[in-house]
Design a protein around this motif. Structure first.
Motif, short mmCIF file in Angstrom:
data_model
loop_
_atom_site.label_atom_id
_atom_site.label_comp_id
_atom_site.label_asym_id
_atom_site.label_seq_id
_atom_site.Cartn_x
_atom_site.Cartn_y
_atom_site.Cartn_z
N ALA A 11 16.27 37.93 -18.90
CA ALA A 11 16.01 39.25 -19.49
C ALA A 11 17.24 40.15 -19.45
O ALA A 11 17.54 40.84 -20.43
N LEU A 12 17.96 40.17 -18.31
CA LEU A 12 19.06 41.11 -18.12
C LEU A 12 20.38 40.40 -17.90
O LEU A 12 20.43 39.29 -17.38
N LYS A 13 21.46 41.08 -18.27
CA LYS A 13 22.81 40.63 -17.98
C LYS A 13 23.51 41.70 -17.14
O LYS A 13 23.24 42.88 -17.30
N ARG A 14 24.41 41.27 -16.30
CA ARG A 14 25.08 42.19 -15.37
C ARG A 14 26.58 41.94 -15.38
O ARG A 14 27.03 40.82 -15.15
N ASN A 15 27.35 42.97 -15.68
CA ASN A 15 28.80 42.88 -15.65
C ASN A 15 29.33 44.06 -14.85
O ASN A 15 29.53 45.15 -15.39
N GLU A 16 29.57 43.84 -13.57
CA GLU A 16 30.00 44.94 -12.70
C GLU A 16 31.43 45.38 -12.98
O GLU A 16 31.86 46.41 -12.47
N MET A 17 32.15 44.63 -13.78
CA MET A 17 33.49 45.06 -14.17
C MET A 17 33.41 46.29 -15.07
O MET A 17 34.41 46.96 -15.30
N ARG A 18 32.22 46.57 -15.60
CA ARG A 18 32.03 47.76 -16.44
C ARG A 18 31.23 48.84 -15.71
O ARG A 18 30.89 49.86 -16.31
N CYS A 19 30.94 48.61 -14.44
CA CYS A 19 30.15 49.58 -13.66
C CYS A 19 31.03 50.73 -13.19
O CYS A 19 32.15 50.53 -12.72
N GLY B 256 28.26 49.42 -20.40
CA GLY B 256 27.74 48.08 -20.66
C GLY B 256 27.60 47.25 -19.41
O GLY B 256 27.56 46.02 -19.48
N ALA B 257 27.51 47.90 -18.25
CA ALA B 257 27.39 47.15 -17.00
C ALA B 257 26.09 46.36 -16.93
O ALA B 257 26.05 45.26 -16.39
N LEU B 258 25.01 46.92 -17.47
CA LEU B 258 23.73 46.23 -17.55
C LEU B 258 23.32 46.18 -19.01
O LEU B 258 23.41 47.19 -19.72
N SER B 259 22.88 45.03 -19.47
CA SER B 259 22.49 44.88 -20.87
C SER B 259 21.37 43.86 -20.99
O SER B 259 21.02 43.18 -20.03
N PHE B 260 20.80 43.76 -22.19
CA PHE B 260 19.68 42.86 -22.45
C PHE B 260 20.18 41.52 -22.96
O PHE B 260 21.12 41.46 -23.76
N GLN B 261 19.52 40.45 -22.55
CA GLN B 261 19.84 39.13 -23.08
C GLN B 261 19.52 39.05 -24.57
O GLN B 261 20.18 38.35 -25.32
#
Length: 361
Positions: free
Chosen positions: A149-157, A213-218
């Motif tokens: 459901a979710l994607k996580r990219n902490e490089m954008r957090c 865009g740190a958290l986004s939808f699949q």
């Protein structure tokens, strides 16, 4: 006594914002007072629905010609003089934005939030960047696979903690949190698990509240850029609450994303069904026309033909075997009004109490 007077909500305080006097109740923040005047103070960590954080420092304003304060956390006082933007404030905001860009990987060209990113909007507004690689960039977790459901990219957090407070204060799931200190601070799920391995219920509310865009939808993966999506508002069909939803479809007219609408009874919130349960709309298995069995095979028919057949068969069964030989089943995907009319039809027209609702199954 002074504290009591300050917190007295019935007391009205007069202050000056950008040369204009405004009267607001005691306890109001500078940000809320400025909003009353129509003055737009930029924010990143602020979210009206949760408690204030004051983490991003983008909303700094000048108070009484000398002090810089965060507008989202600073309470107003009598005779306070506030300047929401001047040369010094702009310089400080640009410096904060530059630091945020240096610390993470904010290449908009391959980000799902490109065109719908609050950080991107402020960077463009204040003409910030590009910034040099000074070695400040942190190496944080990127997880695109553990959750469906979710994607996580902490490089954008940017550590605004919107997701943390949304999860803790609105959804009451308490999945997100932060750990470590200083430059090592980063976002964690539960006790530092991947999203798909955590207690996340996949409601997606954290994604909707994320300013980057740190958290986004699949579901948005490979569906085109944000500005190519078109929005249409509708009502969720999964229960009787009537949550208002904004559906987004791409240039191929395919639904790719659903966000809660703040104007509905849900106030922008959605459950996992409302958030992700829209794929049936474009499923090839979905029936869009009535089917009637002819010569042993199901064939498409008009609505008039199908309804006439149903009325005929119900009348025959009632005449032959009595009304209690018939039962009806309502659906949670209908409105409350439609379900009410259906049970009235069952009791008043057919003459039986044999009616039930799928929510009981």
């Amino acid at each position: 006594m002074a504290h009591t007077e300050c917190c007295d909500k019935n007391k009205t305080i007069t202050l000056t914002i950008d040369g204009t006097d405004v009267q607001v109740p005691a306890g109001t923040t500078i940000l809320d007072a400025a909003s009353k005047l129509g003055s737009k103070i930029p924010t990143l960590c602020y979210l009206e629905k949760v408690s204030t954080t004051g983490a991003c420092r983008v909303c700094i304003v000048r108070v009484n010609d000398r002090m810089l304060r965060t507008a989202c956390t600073e309470p107003i006082m009598d005779d306070m003089k506030v300047v929401t933007e001047d040369e010094g404030i702009i310089k400080n905001r640009k410096f904060v934005l530059e630091l945020l860009l240096m610390e993470g990987d904010h290449n908009c060209l391959y980000c799902d939030s490109n065109g719908n990113c609050e950080l991107q909007a402020l960077v463009q507004k204040y003409n910030v960047g590009p910034v040099e690689d000074t070695g400040l960039r942190h190496k944080r977790e990127i997880d695109f696979t553990s959750s469906n459901a979710l994607k996580r990219n902490e490089m954008r957090c940017i550590l605004c903690q919107r997701c943390v407070k949304t999860c803790n204060e609105i959804q009451m799931c308490r999945v997100w949190g932060t750990c470590e200190r200083g430059s090592e601070t980063h976002l964690i799920a539960d006790d530092d698990k991947r999203i798909g391995e955590s207690s996340c219920v996949k409601c997606g509310q954290c994604v909707q509240m994320c300013p980057t865009g740190a958290l986004s939808f699949q579901t948005v993966l490979g569906t085109g850029q944000t500005w190519e999506l078109t929005k249409e508002s509708s009502v969720c069909i999964y229960c009787g609450v009537g949550c208002k939803i904004d559906f987004y479809k791409n240039k191929d007219d395919v639904l790719v994303k659903a966000l809660g609408n703040d104007d509905g009874p849900n106030r922008g919130h959605l459950c996992v069904k409302g958030r992700f349960g829209f794929d049936f709309v474009q499923s090839p298995k979905r029936l869009t026309k009535p089917l009637i069995k002819k010569d042993g095979e199901l064939a498409e028919a008009s609505w008039d033909e199908a309804l006439d057949l149903v009325a005929k068969r119900l009348t025959e069964i009632k005449t032959t075997s009595g009304p209690d030989a018939i039962g009806t089943l309502c659906s949670a995907k209908c409105t409350n009004e439609e379900n009410y009319l259906f049970q009235k039809f069952t009791r008043g027209v057919i003459g039986t109490n044999n009616t039930d609702h799928c929510a009981r199954l």
